[in-house]
Design a protein around this motif. Structure first.
Motif, PDB file in Angstrom:
ATOM      1  N   ALA A  20       0.681  -0.892   0.265  1.00 10.63           N
ATOM      2  CA  ALA A  20      -0.063   0.145   0.171  1.00 10.63           C
ATOM      3  C   ALA A  20       0.988   1.086  -0.245  1.00 10.63           C
ATOM      4  O   ALA A  20       0.573   2.833  -0.751  1.00 10.63           O
ATOM      5  CB  ALA A  20      -0.866  -0.228   1.103  1.00 10.63           C
ATOM      6  N   VAL A  21       1.991   1.336   0.853  1.00  6.20           N
ATOM      7  CA  VAL A  21       2.596   2.596   0.733  1.00  6.20           C
ATOM      8  C   VAL A  21       3.011   2.747  -0.531  1.00  6.20           C
ATOM      9  O   VAL A  21       3.382   4.045  -0.893  1.00  6.20           O
ATOM     10  CB  VAL A  21       3.805   2.024   2.283  1.00  6.20           C
ATOM     11  CG1 VAL A  21       5.438   3.239   1.686  1.00  6.20           C
ATOM     12  CG2 VAL A  21       3.221   1.764   3.265  1.00  6.20           C
ATOM     13  N   GLY A  22       3.724   0.989  -1.226  1.00 10.89           N
ATOM     14  CA  GLY A  22       3.911   1.507  -2.735  1.00 10.89           C
ATOM     15  C   GLY A  22       2.840   2.232  -3.892  1.00 10.89           C
ATOM     16  O   GLY A  22       3.788   2.872  -4.276  1.00 10.89           O
ATOM     17  N   ALA A  23       2.271   1.351  -3.303  1.00 15.23           N
ATOM     18  CA  ALA A  23       1.472   2.205  -4.706  1.00 15.23           C
ATOM     19  C   ALA A  23       0.915   3.242  -4.265  1.00 15.23           C
ATOM     20  O   ALA A  23       0.755   4.354  -5.718  1.00 15.23           O
ATOM     21  CB  ALA A  23      -0.106   1.057  -4.207  1.00 15.23           C
ATOM     22  N   VAL A  24       0.433   4.356  -2.815  1.00 19.00           N
ATOM     23  CA  VAL A  24       0.661   6.028  -2.535  1.00 19.00           C
ATOM     24  C   VAL A  24       1.795   6.300  -3.048  1.00 19.00           C
ATOM     25  O   VAL A  24       1.155   7.770  -3.707  1.00 19.00           O
ATOM     26  CB  VAL A  24       0.092   5.865  -1.300  1.00 19.00           C
ATOM     27  CG1 VAL A  24       0.127   7.229  -0.794  1.00 19.00           C
ATOM     28  CG2 VAL A  24      -1.242   5.116  -0.516  1.00 19.00           C
ATOM     29  N   ALA A  25       2.968   5.386  -3.512  1.00 19.86           N
ATOM     30  CA  ALA A  25       3.772   6.080  -3.123  1.00 19.86           C
ATOM     31  C   ALA A  25       3.696   6.699  -5.604  1.00 19.86           C
ATOM     32  O   ALA A  25       4.786   7.155  -5.806  1.00 19.86           O
ATOM     33  CB  ALA A  25       5.234   5.957  -3.304  1.00 19.86           C
ATOM     34  N   ALA A  26       3.380   5.645  -5.590  1.00 26.69           N
ATOM     35  CA  ALA A  26       3.340   5.449  -7.279  1.00 26.69           C
ATOM     36  C   ALA A  26       2.893   6.704  -7.534  1.00 26.69           C
ATOM     37  O   ALA A  26       2.521   7.683  -8.494  1.00 26.69           O
ATOM     38  CB  ALA A  26       3.423   4.116  -7.405  1.00 26.69           C
ATOM     39  N   VAL A  27       1.513   6.336  -7.156  1.00 29.42           N
ATOM     40  CA  VAL A  27       0.205   7.894  -7.442  1.00 29.42           C
ATOM     41  C   VAL A  27       1.116   8.817  -7.477  1.00 29.42           C
ATOM     42  O   VAL A  27       0.681   9.787  -8.099  1.00 29.42           O
ATOM     43  CB  VAL A  27      -0.580   6.712  -6.499  1.00 29.42           C
ATOM     44  CG1 VAL A  27      -2.358   7.846  -6.998  1.00 29.42           C
ATOM     45  CG2 VAL A  27      -1.832   5.603  -6.982  1.00 29.42           C
TER      46      VAL A  27
END
Lengths: 92, 92
Positions: A8-15
């Motif tokens: 989730a941290v990676g996904a928010v970072a990517a977004v």
């Protein structure tokens, strides 16, 4: 740490890093002002994004392909507007 | 395709997208001009880079940590110069 939370941290970072180029794109299209924008930055950046896209295809990572395609679309508009400004300056 | 070649494509991509922020940083520091730079972009971008760094630490990926630390350093300078411009405009 929970693997889902890490993803989730990676996904928010990517977004965030991908969508951050949207307000810059809107600003450049609205104001037509690219004076402070670095041509070298966007030339290197778009080339890098193309290579990231190729890397994503070769490693079959859909999130990498998608995030880079979106960022590339924004970066190409900013780069195009900057090139337009540089060319119009030369024809003055 | 050769795994070493795939990793090389990813490495060149990472170097290009990271170092692309160097010419923009130099330009902003030299000209002090951030008028065309989007505050929202750099606010979102620096926050995203911090999360990428945390993701890198959590997944123990040194290349992710390093690339994001470098980009964060550049992005923070650009963001700082932009905030400086916005604040000086308000005190006019």
């Amino acid at each position: 740490m929970n693997a889902g939370l890490i993803e989730a941290v990676g996904a928010v970072a990517a977004v965030l890093t991908t969508l951050s180029f949207l307000p810059q794109t809107v600003r450049v299209l609205r104001t037509r002002d690219t004076a402070a924008i670095s041509l070298t930055m966007y030339a290197m950046f778009t080339l890098g994004l193309c290579l990231w896209g190729i890397y994503g295809v070769l490693t079959r990572q859909w999130p990498v392909i998608l995030a880079n395609l979106f960022t590339l679309a924004f970066a190409l508009i900013i780069l195009g507007m900057k090139i337009r400004e540089v060319l119009s300056r030369k024809s003055d």
